[in-house]
Design a protein around this motif. Structure first.
Motif, short mmCIF file in Angstrom:
data_model
loop_
_atom_site.label_atom_id
_atom_site.label_comp_id
_atom_site.label_asym_id
_atom_site.label_seq_id
_atom_site.Cartn_x
_atom_site.Cartn_y
_atom_site.Cartn_z
N GLU A 1 0.83 -1.20 0.00
CA GLU A 1 0.00 0.00 0.00
C GLU A 1 0.86 1.25 0.00
O GLU A 1 1.97 1.27 0.56
CB GLU A 1 -0.93 0.03 1.23
CG GLU A 1 -0.21 0.09 2.56
CD GLU A 1 -1.16 0.27 3.74
OE1 GLU A 1 -2.37 0.50 3.53
OE2 GLU A 1 -0.68 0.18 4.88
N ASN B 1 1.68 13.92 -0.16
CA ASN B 1 0.38 13.28 0.03
C ASN B 1 0.59 12.07 0.93
O ASN B 1 1.64 11.42 0.86
CB ASN B 1 -0.21 12.84 -1.31
CG ASN B 1 -1.67 12.46 -1.20
OD1 ASN B 1 -2.39 13.03 -0.41
ND2 ASN B 1 -2.08 11.50 -2.00
N TYR B 2 -0.41 11.79 1.76
CA TYR B 2 -0.27 10.71 2.73
C TYR B 2 -1.52 9.83 2.77
O TYR B 2 -2.63 10.30 2.54
CB TYR B 2 -0.05 11.29 4.14
CG TYR B 2 1.18 12.13 4.27
CD1 TYR B 2 1.14 13.50 4.07
CD2 TYR B 2 2.41 11.54 4.56
CE1 TYR B 2 2.28 14.28 4.17
CE2 TYR B 2 3.56 12.31 4.68
CZ TYR B 2 3.48 13.67 4.48
OH TYR B 2 4.62 14.44 4.58
N ALA B 3 -1.30 8.57 3.12
CA ALA B 3 -2.43 7.70 3.40
C ALA B 3 -3.12 8.20 4.67
O ALA B 3 -2.47 8.73 5.58
CB ALA B 3 -1.94 6.27 3.59
N ASP B 4 -4.42 8.01 4.73
CA ASP B 4 -5.17 8.48 5.90
C ASP B 4 -4.63 7.87 7.20
O ASP B 4 -4.63 8.53 8.25
CB ASP B 4 -6.65 8.13 5.75
CG ASP B 4 -7.33 8.98 4.70
OD1 ASP B 4 -8.43 8.59 4.25
OD2 ASP B 4 -6.79 10.05 4.33
N SER B 5 -4.16 6.65 7.11
CA SER B 5 -3.72 5.94 8.32
C SER B 5 -2.44 6.53 8.93
O SER B 5 -2.13 6.24 10.09
CB SER B 5 -3.49 4.46 7.99
OG SER B 5 -2.51 4.31 6.98
N LYS C 1 -1.51 10.04 8.30
CA LYS C 1 -1.56 11.51 8.33
C LYS C 1 -1.37 12.03 9.74
O LYS C 1 -1.96 11.52 10.69
CB LYS C 1 -2.90 12.00 7.77
CG LYS C 1 -2.96 12.04 6.26
CD LYS C 1 -4.32 12.57 5.78
CE LYS C 1 -4.38 12.57 4.26
NZ LYS C 1 -5.72 12.98 3.76
#
Length: 115
Positions: A46, A58-62, A64
């Motif tokens: 992922e 940009n970051y994955a929500d998990s 951030k």
């Protein structure tokens, strides 16, 4: 050809921090964006964080608010600062660059978050 070498992984307790590095064999980060991925056992790889050639992130929500991607063009290195680590962050972390002709992956570095 580009070689990517990750480093900085290890064992850390929950709540701890690590900084991963991805060093490229030549100056490429100022031209192309770079991504950090991770793959936990039994799960798909992922996207964790990304930085464009212009410096947008940009970051994955998990992750951030906990992870920060940055780069040093002079050192041909991209970093992933990981704070407030959780057991679910345990995975092999990979850096990736996609040029106009091919995709390059590093060999990966293991991050284990456990007490």
């Amino acid at each position: 050809q580009v070689q990517l070498v990750e480093s900085g992984g290890g064992l850390v307790q929950p709540g701890g921090s690590l900084r991963l590095s991805c060093a490229a064999s030549r100056n490429i980060f100022s031209i192309y964006g770079m991504d950090w991925y991770r793959q936990a056992p039994g799960k798909q790889r992922e996207l964790v964080a990304a930085i464009t050639s212009g410096g947008s992130t940009n970051y994955a929500d998990s992750v951030k608010g906990r992870f920060t991607i940055s780069r040093d063009n002079a050192k041909n290195t991209v970093y992933l600062q990981m704070n407030s680590l959780k057991p679910e962050d345990t995975a092999v972390y990979y850096c990736k660059i996609e040029t106009t002709t091919r995709v390059y992956w590093g060999q990966g570095t293991q991050v284990t978050v456990s007490s």
